[in-house]
Design an enzyme around this catalytic site. Structure first.
Site, PDB file in Angstrom:
ATOM      1  N   LEU A  62      80.747  60.523  77.339  1.00 57.41           N
ATOM      2  CA  LEU A  62      80.561  59.267  76.589  1.00 57.41           C
ATOM      3  C   LEU A  62      79.429  59.331  75.563  1.00 57.41           C
ATOM      4  O   LEU A  62      78.920  58.297  75.150  1.00 57.41           O
ATOM      5  CB  LEU A  62      80.349  58.071  77.540  1.00 57.41           C
ATOM      6  CG  LEU A  62      81.514  57.756  78.488  1.00 57.41           C
ATOM      7  CD1 LEU A  62      81.187  56.537  79.361  1.00 57.41           C
ATOM      8  CD2 LEU A  62      82.812  57.499  77.721  1.00 57.41           C
TER       9      LEU A  62
ATOM     10  N   ASP B  58      79.562  66.262  81.816  1.00 59.12           N
ATOM     11  CA  ASP B  58      79.704  67.333  80.822  1.00 59.12           C
ATOM     12  C   ASP B  58      80.771  68.334  81.247  1.00 59.12           C
ATOM     13  O   ASP B  58      80.924  68.607  82.442  1.00 59.12           O
ATOM     14  CB  ASP B  58      78.371  68.086  80.698  1.00 59.12           C
ATOM     15  CG  ASP B  58      77.292  67.213  80.085  1.00 59.12           C
ATOM     16  OD1 ASP B  58      77.639  66.309  79.296  1.00 59.12           O
ATOM     17  OD2 ASP B  58      76.112  67.437  80.405  1.00 59.12           O
TER      18      ASP B  58
ATOM     19  N   PHE C 227      89.180  68.747  74.532  1.00 59.10           N
ATOM     20  CA  PHE C 227      88.774  68.109  73.271  1.00 59.10           C
ATOM     21  C   PHE C 227      87.271  67.959  73.146  1.00 59.10           C
ATOM     22  O   PHE C 227      86.753  67.884  72.039  1.00 59.10           O
ATOM     23  CB  PHE C 227      89.387  66.706  73.166  1.00 59.10           C
ATOM     24  CG  PHE C 227      90.883  66.707  73.171  1.00 59.10           C
ATOM     25  CD1 PHE C 227      91.581  66.826  71.984  1.00 59.10           C
ATOM     26  CD2 PHE C 227      91.598  66.626  74.347  1.00 59.10           C
ATOM     27  CE1 PHE C 227      92.961  66.856  71.973  1.00 59.10           C
ATOM     28  CE2 PHE C 227      92.976  66.645  74.352  1.00 59.10           C
ATOM     29  CZ  PHE C 227      93.658  66.759  73.160  1.00 59.10           C
ATOM     30  N   ALA C 228      86.586  67.807  74.298  1.00 60.00           N
ATOM     31  CA  ALA C 228      85.158  67.451  74.257  1.00 60.00           C
ATOM     32  C   ALA C 228      84.381  68.477  73.439  1.00 60.00           C
ATOM     33  O   ALA C 228      84.397  69.669  73.773  1.00 60.00           O
ATOM     34  CB  ALA C 228      84.609  67.387  75.677  1.00 60.00           C
TER      35      ALA C 228
ATOM     36  N   TYR D  17      79.665  75.119  63.075  1.00 56.95           N
ATOM     37  CA  TYR D  17      80.721  74.429  63.807  1.00 56.95           C
ATOM     38  C   TYR D  17      81.961  75.319  63.926  1.00 56.95           C
ATOM     39  O   TYR D  17      82.491  75.538  65.018  1.00 56.95           O
ATOM     40  CB  TYR D  17      81.066  73.110  63.099  1.00 56.95           C
ATOM     41  CG  TYR D  17      82.350  72.502  63.589  1.00 56.95           C
ATOM     42  CD1 TYR D  17      82.478  72.123  64.908  1.00 56.95           C
ATOM     43  CD2 TYR D  17      83.439  72.341  62.730  1.00 56.95           C
ATOM     44  CE1 TYR D  17      83.674  71.582  65.370  1.00 56.95           C
ATOM     45  CE2 TYR D  17      84.620  71.805  63.192  1.00 56.95           C
ATOM     46  CZ  TYR D  17      84.736  71.432  64.512  1.00 56.95           C
ATOM     47  OH  TYR D  17      85.913  70.918  64.971  1.00 56.95           O
TER      48      TYR D  17
ATOM     49  N   HIS E  42      83.390  60.753  58.406  1.00 56.50           N
ATOM     50  CA  HIS E  42      84.662  61.228  57.845  1.00 56.50           C
ATOM     51  C   HIS E  42      85.102  60.393  56.645  1.00 56.50           C
ATOM     52  O   HIS E  42      84.809  59.202  56.551  1.00 56.50           O
ATOM     53  CB  HIS E  42      85.744  61.225  58.926  1.00 56.50           C
ATOM     54  CG  HIS E  42      85.477  62.243  59.988  1.00 56.50           C
ATOM     55  ND1 HIS E  42      85.134  61.906  61.261  1.00 56.50           N
ATOM     56  CD2 HIS E  42      85.462  63.587  59.926  1.00 56.50           C
ATOM     57  CE1 HIS E  42      84.931  63.008  61.955  1.00 56.50           C
ATOM     58  NE2 HIS E  42      85.123  64.047  61.172  1.00 56.50           N
TER      59      HIS E  42
HETATM   60  N1  UFG Z   1      83.525  63.266  51.894  1.00 56.55           N
HETATM   61  C1  UFG Z   1      82.925  62.496  50.907  1.00 56.55           C
HETATM   62  N2  UFG Z   1      82.280  61.361  51.278  1.00 56.55           N
HETATM   63  C2  UFG Z   1      82.207  60.945  52.577  1.00 56.55           C
HETATM   64  C3  UFG Z   1      82.822  61.730  53.579  1.00 56.55           C
HETATM   65  C4  UFG Z   1      83.465  62.883  53.196  1.00 56.55           C
HETATM   66  O1  UFG Z   1      82.959  62.844  49.729  1.00 56.55           O
HETATM   67  O2  UFG Z   1      81.584  59.896  52.843  1.00 56.55           O
HETATM   68  C5  UFG Z   1      84.246  64.492  51.510  1.00 56.55           C
HETATM   69  C6  UFG Z   1      83.683  65.742  52.160  1.00 56.55           C
HETATM   70  O3  UFG Z   1      82.635  66.275  51.402  1.00 56.55           O
HETATM   71  C7  UFG Z   1      84.920  66.629  52.213  1.00 56.55           C
HETATM   72  C8  UFG Z   1      86.070  65.641  52.423  1.00 56.55           C
HETATM   73  O4  UFG Z   1      85.569  64.381  52.007  1.00 56.55           O
HETATM   74  O5  UFG Z   1      85.101  67.237  50.967  1.00 56.55           O
HETATM   75  C9  UFG Z   1      86.510  65.534  53.852  1.00 56.55           C
HETATM   76  O6  UFG Z   1      85.360  65.335  54.669  1.00 56.55           O
HETATM   77  P1  UFG Z   1      85.418  64.899  56.194  1.00 56.55           P
HETATM   78  O7  UFG Z   1      84.009  64.728  56.651  1.00 56.55           O
HETATM   79  O8  UFG Z   1      86.351  63.745  56.353  1.00 56.55           O
HETATM   80  O9  UFG Z   1      86.111  66.121  56.909  1.00 56.55           O
HETATM   81  P2  UFG Z   1      85.733  67.690  56.899  1.00 56.55           P
HETATM   82  O10 UFG Z   1      86.738  68.361  56.007  1.00 56.55           O
HETATM   83  O11 UFG Z   1      84.317  67.940  56.616  1.00 56.55           O
HETATM   84  O12 UFG Z   1      85.916  68.086  58.411  1.00 56.55           O
HETATM   85  C10 UFG Z   1      87.034  67.691  59.187  1.00 56.55           C
HETATM   86  C11 UFG Z   1      86.591  67.667  60.640  1.00 56.55           C
HETATM   87  C12 UFG Z   1      86.223  69.056  61.066  1.00 56.55           C
HETATM   88  C13 UFG Z   1      87.335  70.030  60.749  1.00 56.55           C
HETATM   89  C14 UFG Z   1      87.760  69.941  59.311  1.00 56.55           C
HETATM   90  C15 UFG Z   1      88.954  70.829  59.088  1.00 56.55           C
HETATM   91  O13 UFG Z   1      85.469  66.800  60.820  1.00 56.55           O
HETATM   92  O14 UFG Z   1      85.988  69.029  62.460  1.00 56.55           O
HETATM   93  O15 UFG Z   1      88.088  68.603  59.003  1.00 56.55           O
HETATM   94  O16 UFG Z   1      89.478  70.702  57.796  1.00 56.55           O
HETATM   95  F1  UFG Z   1      86.912  71.288  60.966  1.00 56.55           F
END
Ligand code: UFG
Length: 323
Positions: A33, A51, A73-74, A141, A189
């Protein structure tokens, strides 16, 4: 069949628990959690708080339930956070998963579906990315997940583990029936952040980098609906039960959308102008990640039901604007 779902109180784990229950399986959830929510645990499902690296607790769970397999998934899953706290990622992801695999070996639990990531590929040489593309993560990561992938064949060889590692691309959207959705704090995200602007919870979207080598200069990602992803886990378990060989599968729609295209689509869905500000690149972000999903389609029989980006954003929007 009875499955242990680690991280089952989290975003992807809770959707998969729902898919398993719908397929007639029994589910037991283990979650500490830290990022999960009790409210996302489906009703009636046995829940253990702890954990995944807690050997004593795992022993107790495997003793109390006849577990046929584990869906794991954790994890910590933020690229940006891993760039400033790599040790936390290697401990929480690689270390704790090693303890889980060891406990499974001792208890004779032989089926394992692992949440891996597109981040194992780093900057790809080709897109869409096939599973046999070289693996060279550009952030801790991705490496923390790849190290686990590399261990799995050894647990297979020595302990008879049957495993499938699913490499997720960008998971988004929410349960179309409204039972679960994304609920991170802080949220990092793209899609939920964009929707927070439409909700008035953020003034503007910070767009991280518009000078990438892509047509509009912003990063391209392959967005996959969380319920389609959950379905793939059920299929992976069915494949393992049917004697299908262990291996890696990408999970994405095979379609790339730039950050600007996602924002534009969210403007259409929400009717909000969603202002943005260009900010510097976020460290560790590859320019383009798009999956080849041919293997999951051919071998697991996976067919996404919600591949349309508008549907992905609409389900997320319904979840975020609930209450
Ligand atoms: N982004 C922005 N502004 C934000 C959030 C994200 O511009 O506020 C951009 C990021 O820079 C990136 C894209 O949107 O270019 C997607 O970013 P996310 O944070 O939504 O996702 P990531 O691609 O960084 O990562 C996600 C998961 C990871 C996984 C990856 C695989 O969080 O665990 O997808 O593609 F590894």
């Amino acid at each position: 069949m009875k499955y242990l779902v680690t991280g089952g109180a989290g975003y992807i784990g809770s959707h998969t628990a729902l898919a398993l229950l719908a397929a007639g399986a029994e589910v037991v959830i283990l979650d500490n959690l830290t990022t999960g929510h009790l409210s996302l645990v489906p009703r009636g499902v046995p829940f253990y708080r702890g954990d995944v690296g807690d050997a004593g607790l795992l022993q107790e769970i495997f003793h109390q339930h006849r577990i046929d397999g584990v869906l794991h998934f954790a994890a910590k899953s933020l690229v940006g956070e891993s760039m400033v706290a790599p040790g936390h990622y290697f401990l929480a992801n690689t270390g704790q998963t090693t303890a889980l695999l060891q406990a499974m070996a001792e208890a004779g639990v032989r089926r394992f579906v692992f949440s891996s990531t597109a981040a194992v590929y780093g900057e790809p040489d080709q897109v869409p990315i096939p599973e046999d593309h070289p693996v060279r993560p550009t952030n801790p990561y991705g490496l923390s997940k790849h190290l686990i992938e590399a261990m799995l064949p050894w647990f297979a060889r020595v302990h008879g583990l049957k495993w499938i590692a699913l490499r997720y691309f960008n998971v988004a959207g929410a349960d179309p029936e409204g039972r679960s959705g994304e609920q991170h704090d802080p949220e990092t995200h793209l899609i939920p952040n964009v929707l927070q602007v439409a909700q008035g919870k953020r003034e503007y979207l910070s767009l991280f980098g518009d000078d990438y080598a892509t047509p509009d200069g912003t990063c391209i990602r392959d967005y996959i609906h969380v319920s389609d992803l959950a379905d793939a886990h059920v299929l992976a378990l069915q494949a393992l039960a049917a004697g299908h060989p262990s291996g890696f599968y990408n999970l994405g729609n095979g379609l790339g959308f730039s950050v600007l295209q996602v924002v534009e689509r969210a403007r259409q869905v929400t009717g909000h102008p969603i202002p943005l500000r260009i900010e510097p690149r976020r460290p560790g972000d590859p320019a383009v990640l798009v999956a080849s999903n041919a293997r999951a389609m051919a071998e697991l029989g996976w067919r996404p039901r919600y591949a349309d980006l508008s549907v992905i954003i609409e389900t997320a929007w319904r979840w975020q604007s609930r209450k």
